[in-house]
Design a protein around this motif. Structure first.
Motif, short mmCIF file in Angstrom:
data_model
loop_
_atom_site.label_atom_id
_atom_site.label_comp_id
_atom_site.label_asym_id
_atom_site.label_seq_id
_atom_site.Cartn_x
_atom_site.Cartn_y
_atom_site.Cartn_z
N PRO A 29 11.58 -4.86 14.85
CA PRO A 29 12.31 -4.30 13.96
C PRO A 29 13.46 -3.85 13.62
CG PRO A 29 10.90 -2.83 13.68
CD PRO A 29 10.48 -2.71 15.37
N LEU A 30 13.89 -4.31 13.05
CA LEU A 30 16.25 -3.86 12.74
C LEU A 30 16.16 -3.51 11.40
CD1 LEU A 30 18.32 -6.31 14.91
CD2 LEU A 30 17.22 -3.61 15.41
N TYR A 31 14.57 -2.39 10.56
CA TYR A 31 14.77 -2.08 9.50
C TYR A 31 13.60 -1.15 9.17
CZ TYR A 31 10.86 -5.22 9.41
OH TYR A 31 9.38 -5.64 9.21
N GLY A 32 13.86 -0.42 8.22
CA GLY A 32 13.15 0.60 7.80
C GLY A 32 11.88 0.36 6.34
N ARG A 33 10.84 0.63 6.51
CA ARG A 33 10.57 1.23 4.67
C ARG A 33 9.75 2.10 4.43
NH1 ARG A 33 7.80 -4.23 3.47
NH2 ARG A 33 7.87 -5.38 4.52
N SER A 34 9.99 2.14 3.46
CA SER A 34 10.90 3.96 2.22
C SER A 34 9.19 3.69 1.55
CB SER A 34 11.46 3.66 1.85
OG SER A 34 11.76 2.89 0.90
N TRP A 35 8.58 5.27 1.38
CA TRP A 35 8.19 5.31 0.00
C TRP A 35 8.57 6.63 -1.05
CZ3 TRP A 35 6.51 3.27 4.31
CH2 TRP A 35 5.64 2.34 5.22
N THR A 36 7.86 7.34 -1.58
CA THR A 36 8.55 7.90 -2.45
C THR A 36 6.71 8.75 -2.01
OG1 THR A 36 9.39 6.96 -4.23
CG2 THR A 36 8.45 9.19 -5.11
N ASP B 223 0.68 -1.39 0.11
CA ASP B 223 0.22 -0.31 -0.40
C ASP B 223 0.70 1.18 0.37
OD1 ASP B 223 -2.34 2.06 0.42
OD2 ASP B 223 -2.79 1.71 2.41
N THR B 224 1.13 1.73 -1.42
CA THR B 224 2.29 2.72 -1.47
C THR B 224 1.48 4.19 -1.22
OG1 THR B 224 2.43 2.43 -4.12
CG2 THR B 224 3.90 1.13 -2.71
N SER B 225 0.03 3.89 -1.13
CA SER B 225 -0.69 5.11 -1.97
C SER B 225 -0.68 6.28 -0.23
CB SER B 225 -2.42 5.13 -1.63
OG SER B 225 -2.86 4.24 -0.09
N LEU B 226 -0.04 6.01 0.23
CA LEU B 226 0.21 6.79 1.97
C LEU B 226 1.24 5.99 3.21
CD1 LEU B 226 -3.75 6.94 3.79
CD2 LEU B 226 -2.19 8.59 2.16
N THR B 227 2.66 7.07 2.63
CA THR B 227 3.31 6.79 3.87
C THR B 227 2.68 6.43 4.98
OG1 THR B 227 3.53 9.37 4.69
CG2 THR B 227 4.52 8.66 3.08
N GLY B 228 3.43 5.57 6.18
CA GLY B 228 3.18 4.78 6.80
C GLY B 228 3.68 4.74 7.98
N ALA B 229 3.82 4.63 9.48
CA ALA B 229 4.47 3.65 10.64
C ALA B 229 4.74 2.22 10.47
CB ALA B 229 4.46 4.92 12.28
N HIS B 230 5.61 1.97 9.95
CA HIS B 230 5.12 0.24 9.48
C HIS B 230 5.73 -0.35 11.29
CE1 HIS B 230 8.62 -1.91 10.20
NE2 HIS B 230 9.76 -0.49 10.00
N ALA B 231 5.48 0.41 12.31
CA ALA B 231 5.83 -0.54 13.17
C ALA B 231 5.23 0.14 14.87
CB ALA B 231 7.57 -1.08 13.70
N HIS C 163 4.74 15.75 4.01
CA HIS C 163 5.98 14.93 4.14
C HIS C 163 5.66 14.11 5.91
CE1 HIS C 163 7.67 18.57 6.05
NE2 HIS C 163 7.76 19.06 5.02
N GLN C 164 4.65 14.05 6.62
CA GLN C 164 4.34 13.35 7.64
C GLN C 164 4.04 11.97 7.29
OE1 GLN C 164 2.63 16.53 6.92
NE2 GLN C 164 4.68 17.50 7.28
N ILE C 165 3.70 12.48 8.51
CA ILE C 165 2.69 10.33 8.30
C ILE C 165 1.46 10.57 7.78
CG2 ILE C 165 2.26 8.13 10.21
CD1 ILE C 165 4.59 8.50 12.05
N GLY C 166 1.27 9.84 6.83
CA GLY C 166 -0.33 9.55 6.39
C GLY C 166 0.03 10.17 5.59
N SER C 167 0.94 10.39 5.00
CA SER C 167 1.06 11.51 3.95
C SER C 167 1.02 11.30 2.02
CB SER C 167 2.64 12.25 3.51
OG SER C 167 2.45 13.26 4.39
N PRO C 168 0.42 11.50 1.16
CA PRO C 168 0.45 11.18 0.06
C PRO C 168 1.69 10.00 -0.61
CG PRO C 168 -1.18 12.76 -0.40
CD PRO C 168 0.16 12.84 1.01
N GLY C 169 1.54 9.05 -1.11
CA GLY C 169 2.43 8.22 -1.53
C GLY C 169 2.54 8.19 -2.93
N ALA C 170 3.72 7.77 -3.62
CA ALA C 170 3.51 8.03 -5.71
C ALA C 170 4.22 6.01 -5.52
CB ALA C 170 4.56 8.27 -6.16
N GLY C 171 4.64 5.54 -4.58
CA GLY C 171 4.97 4.80 -4.83
C GLY C 171 6.01 3.65 -3.59
N ILE C 172 7.08 3.12 -3.74
CA ILE C 172 7.73 2.09 -2.39
C ILE C 172 9.27 3.38 -2.99
CG2 ILE C 172 7.04 0.15 -2.24
CD1 ILE C 172 9.74 -0.66 -4.11
#
Length: 368
Positions: free
Chosen positions: A252-259, A211-219, A266-275
């Motif tokens: 988790p010892l890793y992060g997840r990224s969005w474009t 789900d790349t439509s919105l950025t999210g805190a994965h943990a 650029h906040q959590i929940g901001s519109p994304g355009a892909g990974i």
């Protein structure tokens, strides 16, 4: 050292010892530049070997591997020594194997007997099932039967051989129930509570490349807008009846990224355009640190979710750092959980995050 509760008062007023704290981590057998000898065991009590799989026809472990003996021998002789378990399955494994073997009493017995033989042969202290994930109520019932029979076999084997009981654990979904995709189903809580030493709740991957439509805190520790949070998941296990002494929180010892769709948002929940950067938008914490340094990323602590994110241009990365990890460990401590585990070793630099469990912390308020 983080001090989890080690004594509990009974109704009669007497005091009894609680199970020892679990500070665990998964070691990835395919990472060539991180041998067992590189593990700083002062930060852990248990290390998992990831992963092994039974044969997809016989359901036996037909494995002759010097890596296994080296793993257990090395960690047994480290100072301090740690207990070792091998984990069966994992993300990316063929889950239909578990579906088939768990559905019949005969195949369950073959699998169980072979797993115990493997543990003793290579000197492991226990076994961990990482079935991701049972897909129906029927499969959940079969999982409960598997745990019942596995525990009985472990008890019988220890009695007949005079050896210490093997540990039996399982890696499970962050919540006791599945409500996001597929059929509604719930883990066999009664069987888990009776038979397992503890469960590892995978308290991460709430958001990602699917789900790349919105950025999210994965943990995220908290999420006021949804049930996708560590606090919700752990609370669901406790409310379902799993004892807090059998619940271990994942870190988790890793992060997840969005474009980002718009670099100005650029906040959590901001519109994304892909990974974003990384394999399927996944970056180890070492890679996150390197990216932030090379690109002068802006690092932000989000109080609402208790998570960290960084951004530069159209790249956005959500992850945990020392502060959020310490807060989460305090959360586990405040609610009497058995402990925590990390996924996965070799993902960070110089033990910056995993050492947080050995730093004294104080929690002044209830976090639920």
């Amino acid at each position: 050292m983080v001090v989890f509760m080690t004594i509990t008062a009974t109704a009669a007023g007497s005091v009894m010892a609680s199970p020892p704290v679990v500070k665990a981590a998964y070691w990835l057998s395919w990472v060539e530049n991180f041998p067992p000898s590189a593990i700083n065991t002062s930060f852990f009590t248990h290390i998992y070997y990831a992963f092994l799989m039974p044969n997809d026809v016989t359901y036996k472990f037909n494995i002759e591997n010097s890596t296994l003996s080296n793993f257990t021998t090395t960690l047994r002789h480290k100072n301090p020594p740690v207990k070792t378990l091998f984990s069966i399955g994992g993300d990316g494994s063929d889950s239909t194997i578990f579906t088939r073997l768990a559905s019949e009493a005969g195949s369950r017995k073959v699998f169980i007997d072979s797993s115990l033989e493997m543990a003793r042969k290579f000197g492991f202290d226990g076994l961990d099932l990482n079935w991701e994930f049972p897909e129906s109520p029927k499969q959940m019932q079969d999982l409960g039967r598997l745990f019942d029979e596995w525990r009985l076999a472990i008890d019988n084997e220890a009695t007949s051989t005079g050896q210490a009981h093997l540990l039996l654990t399982a890696s499970v979904y962050y919540s006791v129930e599945f409500f996001i995709y597929g059929d509604y189903r719930k883990y066999p809580v009664d069987s888990i509570s009776r038979n397992l030493d503890w469960i590892n709740a995978m308290s991460y991957d709430y958001h990602g490349s699917w789900d790349t439509s919105l950025t999210g805190a994965h943990a995220a520790l908290y999420d006021p807008k949804s049930n996708l949070s560590t606090s919700y998941g752990l609370k669901s296990w406790l409310q379902a009846g799993v004892p807090s002494s059998k619940l271990v929180m994942g870190l988790p010892l890793y992060g997840r990224s969005w474009t980002l769709k718009d670099p100005k948002l650029h906040q959590i929940g901001s519109p994304g355009a892909g990974i974003g950067p990384g394999d399927l938008g996944i970056l180890t914490l070492s890679e996150v640190d390197e990216f932030n340094r090379k690109n002068a990323g802006t690092v932000t602590f989000d109080t609402e979710t208790v998570s960290i994110y960084s951004f530069v241009g159209t790249t956005w990365i959500g992850y945990d750092d020392a502060l959020t990890t310490t807060t989460k460990i305090g959360f586990a401590q405040a609610h009497g959980l058995r402990g925590y585990f990390f996924w996965a070793l070799s993902f960070e630099r110089e033990w910056e995050i995993t050492r947080q469990g050995n730093i004294t912390i104080y929690q002044n308020s209830k976090l639920f």
